[in-house]
Design a protein around this motif. Structure first.
Motif, PDB file in Angstrom:
ATOM      1  N   GLY B 102       0.789  -1.236   0.000  1.00  0.00           N
ATOM      2  CA  GLY B 102       0.000   0.000   0.000  1.00  0.00           C
ATOM      3  C   GLY B 102       0.816   1.278   0.000  1.00  0.00           C
ATOM      4  O   GLY B 102       0.363   2.310   0.478  1.00  0.00           O
ATOM      5  N   SER B 103       2.026   1.221  -0.555  1.00  0.00           N
ATOM      6  CA  SER B 103       2.798   2.444  -0.779  1.00  0.00           C
ATOM      7  C   SER B 103       2.480   2.895  -2.193  1.00  0.00           C
ATOM      8  O   SER B 103       2.675   2.133  -3.149  1.00  0.00           O
ATOM      9  CB  SER B 103       4.288   2.154  -0.614  1.00  0.00           C
ATOM     10  OG  SER B 103       5.040   3.221  -1.148  1.00  0.00           O
ATOM     11  N   ALA B 104       1.967   4.135  -2.323  1.00  0.00           N
ATOM     12  CA  ALA B 104       1.403   4.544  -3.618  1.00  0.00           C
ATOM     13  C   ALA B 104       1.188   6.052  -3.676  1.00  0.00           C
ATOM     14  O   ALA B 104       1.296   6.749  -2.666  1.00  0.00           O
ATOM     15  CB  ALA B 104       0.047   3.853  -3.813  1.00  0.00           C
ATOM     16  N   TYR B 105       0.863   6.539  -4.891  1.00  0.00           N
ATOM     17  CA  TYR B 105       0.238   7.847  -5.033  1.00  0.00           C
ATOM     18  C   TYR B 105      -1.243   7.630  -4.737  1.00  0.00           C
ATOM     19  O   TYR B 105      -1.772   6.550  -5.021  1.00  0.00           O
ATOM     20  CB  TYR B 105       0.375   8.365  -6.462  1.00  0.00           C
ATOM     21  CG  TYR B 105       1.656   9.117  -6.761  1.00  0.00           C
ATOM     22  CD1 TYR B 105       2.714   9.158  -5.861  1.00  0.00           C
ATOM     23  CD2 TYR B 105       1.796   9.807  -7.960  1.00  0.00           C
ATOM     24  CE1 TYR B 105       3.877   9.851  -6.165  1.00  0.00           C
ATOM     25  CE2 TYR B 105       2.957  10.501  -8.269  1.00  0.00           C
ATOM     26  CZ  TYR B 105       3.997  10.518  -7.364  1.00  0.00           C
ATOM     27  OH  TYR B 105       5.134  11.210  -7.666  1.00  0.00           O
ATOM     28  N   GLN B 106      -1.883   8.666  -4.193  1.00  0.00           N
ATOM     29  CA  GLN B 106      -3.282   8.501  -3.808  1.00  0.00           C
ATOM     30  C   GLN B 106      -4.114   9.717  -4.192  1.00  0.00           C
ATOM     31  O   GLN B 106      -3.710  10.847  -3.928  1.00  0.00           O
ATOM     32  CB  GLN B 106      -3.348   8.295  -2.272  1.00  0.00           C
ATOM     33  CG  GLN B 106      -4.754   8.124  -1.760  1.00  0.00           C
ATOM     34  CD  GLN B 106      -4.895   8.126  -0.231  1.00  0.00           C
ATOM     35  OE1 GLN B 106      -5.987   8.050   0.276  1.00  0.00           O
ATOM     36  NE2 GLN B 106      -3.808   8.221   0.486  1.00  0.00           N
ATOM     37  N   VAL B 107      -5.265   9.474  -4.792  1.00  0.00           N
ATOM     38  CA  VAL B 107      -6.259  10.530  -4.970  1.00  0.00           C
ATOM     39  C   VAL B 107      -7.201  10.406  -3.776  1.00  0.00           C
ATOM     40  O   VAL B 107      -7.888   9.395  -3.610  1.00  0.00           O
ATOM     41  CB  VAL B 107      -7.012  10.390  -6.316  1.00  0.00           C
ATOM     42  CG1 VAL B 107      -8.149  11.392  -6.396  1.00  0.00           C
ATOM     43  CG2 VAL B 107      -6.049  10.584  -7.483  1.00  0.00           C
ATOM     44  N   GLU B 108      -7.173  11.416  -2.901  1.00  0.00           N
ATOM     45  CA  GLU B 108      -7.915  11.388  -1.637  1.00  0.00           C
ATOM     46  C   GLU B 108      -9.430  11.361  -1.843  1.00  0.00           C
ATOM     47  O   GLU B 108      -9.958  12.021  -2.741  1.00  0.00           O
ATOM     48  CB  GLU B 108      -7.599  12.647  -0.829  1.00  0.00           C
ATOM     49  CG  GLU B 108      -6.389  12.542   0.067  1.00  0.00           C
ATOM     50  CD  GLU B 108      -6.689  11.925   1.417  1.00  0.00           C
ATOM     51  OE1 GLU B 108      -6.583  10.687   1.521  1.00  0.00           O
ATOM     52  OE2 GLU B 108      -7.018  12.668   2.343  1.00  0.00           O
ATOM     53  N   LEU B 109     -10.110  10.629  -0.955  1.00  0.00           N
ATOM     54  CA  LEU B 109     -11.569  10.629  -0.904  1.00  0.00           C
ATOM     55  C   LEU B 109     -11.964  10.874   0.545  1.00  0.00           C
ATOM     56  O   LEU B 109     -11.949   9.948   1.359  1.00  0.00           O
ATOM     57  CB  LEU B 109     -12.123   9.279  -1.376  1.00  0.00           C
ATOM     58  CG  LEU B 109     -11.832   8.855  -2.816  1.00  0.00           C
ATOM     59  CD1 LEU B 109     -12.349   7.442  -3.064  1.00  0.00           C
ATOM     60  CD2 LEU B 109     -12.467   9.828  -3.812  1.00  0.00           C
ATOM     61  N   VAL B 110     -12.254  12.117   0.883  1.00  0.00           N
ATOM     62  CA  VAL B 110     -12.627  12.433   2.261  1.00  0.00           C
ATOM     63  C   VAL B 110     -13.475  13.701   2.285  1.00  0.00           C
ATOM     64  O   VAL B 110     -13.142  14.694   1.652  1.00  0.00           O
ATOM     65  CB  VAL B 110     -11.368  12.554   3.169  1.00  0.00           C
ATOM     66  CG1 VAL B 110     -10.415  13.637   2.677  1.00  0.00           C
ATOM     67  CG2 VAL B 110     -11.739  12.782   4.629  1.00  0.00           C
ATOM     68  N   LEU B 111     -14.594  13.613   3.001  1.00  0.00           N
ATOM     69  CA  LEU B 111     -15.498  14.765   3.139  1.00  0.00           C
ATOM     70  C   LEU B 111     -15.898  14.938   4.603  1.00  0.00           C
ATOM     71  O   LEU B 111     -16.301  13.964   5.226  1.00  0.00           O
ATOM     72  CB  LEU B 111     -16.768  14.547   2.304  1.00  0.00           C
ATOM     73  CG  LEU B 111     -16.606  14.582   0.789  1.00  0.00           C
ATOM     74  CD1 LEU B 111     -17.902  14.178   0.114  1.00  0.00           C
ATOM     75  CD2 LEU B 111     -16.161  15.957   0.310  1.00  0.00           C
ATOM     76  N   PRO B 112     -15.774  16.104   5.177  1.00  0.00           N
ATOM     77  CA  PRO B 112     -15.172  17.284   4.567  1.00  0.00           C
ATOM     78  C   PRO B 112     -13.661  17.085   4.440  1.00  0.00           C
ATOM     79  O   PRO B 112     -13.092  16.331   5.211  1.00  0.00           O
ATOM     80  CB  PRO B 112     -15.502  18.389   5.581  1.00  0.00           C
ATOM     81  CG  PRO B 112     -15.679  17.675   6.890  1.00  0.00           C
ATOM     82  CD  PRO B 112     -16.211  16.314   6.559  1.00  0.00           C
ATOM     83  N   GLY B 113     -13.048  17.740   3.474  1.00  0.00           N
ATOM     84  CA  GLY B 113     -11.608  17.585   3.293  1.00  0.00           C
ATOM     85  C   GLY B 113     -11.199  17.609   1.844  1.00  0.00           C
ATOM     86  O   GLY B 113     -11.954  18.069   0.988  1.00  0.00           O
ATOM     87  N   GLY B 114     -10.010  17.091   1.591  1.00  0.00           N
ATOM     88  CA  GLY B 114      -9.365  17.258   0.291  1.00  0.00           C
ATOM     89  C   GLY B 114      -9.688  16.200  -0.735  1.00  0.00           C
ATOM     90  O   GLY B 114      -8.776  15.657  -1.364  1.00  0.00           O
ATOM     91  N   THR B 115     -10.976  15.912  -0.933  1.00  0.00           N
ATOM     92  CA  THR B 115     -11.337  14.933  -1.974  1.00  0.00           C
ATOM     93  C   THR B 115     -10.822  15.408  -3.331  1.00  0.00           C
ATOM     94  O   THR B 115     -11.047  16.551  -3.718  1.00  0.00           O
ATOM     95  CB  THR B 115     -12.868  14.736  -2.020  1.00  0.00           C
ATOM     96  OG1 THR B 115     -13.273  14.106  -0.819  1.00  0.00           O
ATOM     97  CG2 THR B 115     -13.279  13.860  -3.204  1.00  0.00           C
ATOM     98  N   GLY B 116     -10.113  14.492  -4.008  1.00  0.00           N
ATOM     99  CA  GLY B 116      -9.557  14.832  -5.320  1.00  0.00           C
ATOM    100  C   GLY B 116      -8.123  15.324  -5.263  1.00  0.00           C
ATOM    101  O   GLY B 116      -7.488  15.503  -6.294  1.00  0.00           O
TER     102      GLY B 116
END
Lengths: 294, 224
Positions: B102-116
């Motif tokens: 699970g070491s990777a680049y990640q597109v965040e998914l979190v609300l409220p917060g930095g989704t995308g």
């Protein structure tokens, strides 16, 4: 019995216990390849005791002051915190007692690239010289469980009559890694003793050893153990007889404080460059193994 | 009756956005064939990824333990399409070129917060990115589509949410462990609890609110 005799007996008993304790720390053995081992005394431990934490702000609480307030961490309805308490209680596990009835020797360090080369004449590691410095002292990696069995077979031929080598079982590994600890290891202790949050493997023995003198039990590379993986969060009292993968213990160099604990029960295949091992040894005395081989 | 049924099915299909032309499904909508759970990530090794109404649902299992659902295949240069529906106060992400741990680049998914937002998981990101205009296109409490294009040894990545470009970044170097140029696509369910209070207090509960879920459907890829 005279008072003097009683004192003498008590003193002798104390010396006996003290010797036993110091033996736990000091009895070492170096084999013909230069691999160092420490003797581990019998005892018992509780494995798989699960007491999941429930807090509002988690580890961030320690950084919160009156001035900082909640530091932007969202506050959930009270019902959510109550639910977390309920779910934590529902999923908690008491664990089970494991008794180690015979002493054994375990590698003070993870097997290094230099040691693997001496035995096998090859080096499958990704992090070789050029990618890291002092690669000889880095743990061997990119080895499958079967590759390790081939190494052990060859080492047993080289050391015939002196010692018998194998992978530790998960319980032998965890017992040595716990070094007498009954509860989980703290994050501050993990940071002191484990090679984690790095981008490459690191030379062995750079961090603080555990209470029994073993280095890098946590972090640097995942370590293969003898058991098959049961696809569960923790080991079962009796490991499965068959499986797709073997158990990995100890966390990799890019690991996190979350999983760099002796409680973590992971499974193969890992990511190749993050998997190595350490050995278990049984000394042979007068042609017979000192401890019974499994 | 048959015509009514056909009509209903058609309406259902219209509601479901479709996989773009030229993409190959990564998820068959029936089971998790082609996917596996990571056994060596710190997120947790026993997450509950299951199917509901043709979508993959991610939740913690047991309490406080998350995990990663990963493709069996690895991908180098690709365009990924998927639709996502996420509960608030649950931190997940789409992992790109992930290793097994699970070491990777990640597109965040979190609300409220930095989704995308583009962030690193166990690795740094030389050029991070923020989806500043996400709220302009976001459908709250509903399905939202993500398209991610990733190419090159030194990654060039573009993100579109609901068809609108959010960012386009070219990294200054290969940040991946061992200079990896390929890896798995993975879906993350965040952990919150550690095994014992002796270790630490764990993560804030808002990292994955008890009972929260993330849902994924129409997951498809185009190799470039």
């Amino acid at each position: 019995m005279s008072t003097i005799n009683k004192i003498t007996i008590a003193f002798a008993l104390i010396m006996l216990i003290a010797n036993r304790l110091s033996a736990q720390e000091k009895k070492t053995y170096v084999n013909s390849i230069g691999i160092e081992f420490i003797e581990i005394q019998p005892g018992s431990m509780v494995v798989g005791k699960f007491q999941p934490t429930t807090t509002k702000f988690g580890f961030i609480e320690q950084y919160m002051t009156k001035e900082s307030g909640d530091m932007g961490i969202p506050v959930l309805p009270d019902s959510d915190y109550a639910l977390s308490e309920e779910l934590s209680k529902r999923d908690a596990l008491p664990g089970f007692t494991v008794t180690i009835s015979k002493s054994y020797y375990i590698g003070t360090f993870e097997v290094t690239q230099a040691q693997w080369k001496k035995v096998m004449g090859t080096n499958p590691s990704f992090f070789q010289e050029g990618k890291v410095s002092n690669a000889d002292q880095h743990p061997i990696e990119s080895v499958t469980w079967n590759d390790v069995q081939a190494f052990i077979k060859k080492l047993n031929k080289l050391e015939k009559g002196k010692a018998i080598y194998r992978l530790p079982t998960e319980f032998e590994w965890e017992y040595a890694a716990r070094a007498g600890a009954t509860d989980d290891i703290s994050w501050s202790e993990i940071n002191a003793s484990a090679q984690i949050a790095k981008l490459t493997t690191q030379p062995i023995g750079q961090k603080k050893p555990n209470a029994w003198g073993l280095y890098d039990m946590l972090g640097n590379v995942w370590e293969w153990v003898d058991d098959y993986y049961n696809e569960k969060i923790f080991a079962d009292p009796v490991p499965p007889k068959k499986g797709k993968e073997h158990v990995l213990k100890g966390a990799p160099f890019y690991g996190d404080v979350k999983n760099a604990t002796y409680m973590t029960h992971a499974g193969g295949p890992g990511s190749k460059y993050d998997v190595g091992f350490r050995l278990l040894m049984e000394l042979v005395e007068s042609g017979k193994p000192k401890a019974e081989s499994r | 009756m048959r015509y009514v049924l056909i009509l209903l099915v058609s309406i259902g299909n219209l509601c479901h956005a479709q996989i773009p032309d030229g993409f190959t499904p990564l998820f068959n909508g029936k089971n998790l064939k082609g996917w596996h759970v990571s056994r060596s990530t710190h997120q947790g090794t026993t997450p509950n990824f299951h199917l509901e109404e043709g979508a993959i649902v991610a939740s913690q299992q047991p309490y406080g333990q998350g995990g990663l659902l990963m493709t069996d295949q690895t991908f180098r240069d690709f365009e990924l399409y998927l639709e996502i529906k996420i509960d608030s106060f649950a931190n997940g992400g789409i992992f790109l070129r992930s290793n097994e741990g699970g070491s990777a680049y990640q597109v965040e998914l979190v609300l409220p917060g930095g989704t995308g937002d583009l962030v690193g998981e166990r690795i740094p990101v030389s050029v991070p990115a923020e989806a500043k205009d996400r709220e302009k296109v976001w459908k709250a409490g509903d399905w939202n589509s993500f398209r991610i294009r990733m190419t090159g040894e030194i990654p060039h990545i573009t993100l579109w949410i609901n068809g609108v470009e959010m960012w386009d970044v070219i990294q200054t170097k290969n940040d991946f462990i061992a200079g990896a140029t390929e890896g798995m696509i993975a879906l993350q369910c965040h952990w919150t609890a550690v095994y014992s209070p002796a270790a630490s207090k764990g993560m804030p509960l808002s990292s994955w609110r008890p009972g929260a879920t993330h849902r994924y459907r129409n997951i498809a890829i185009k190799k470039l």
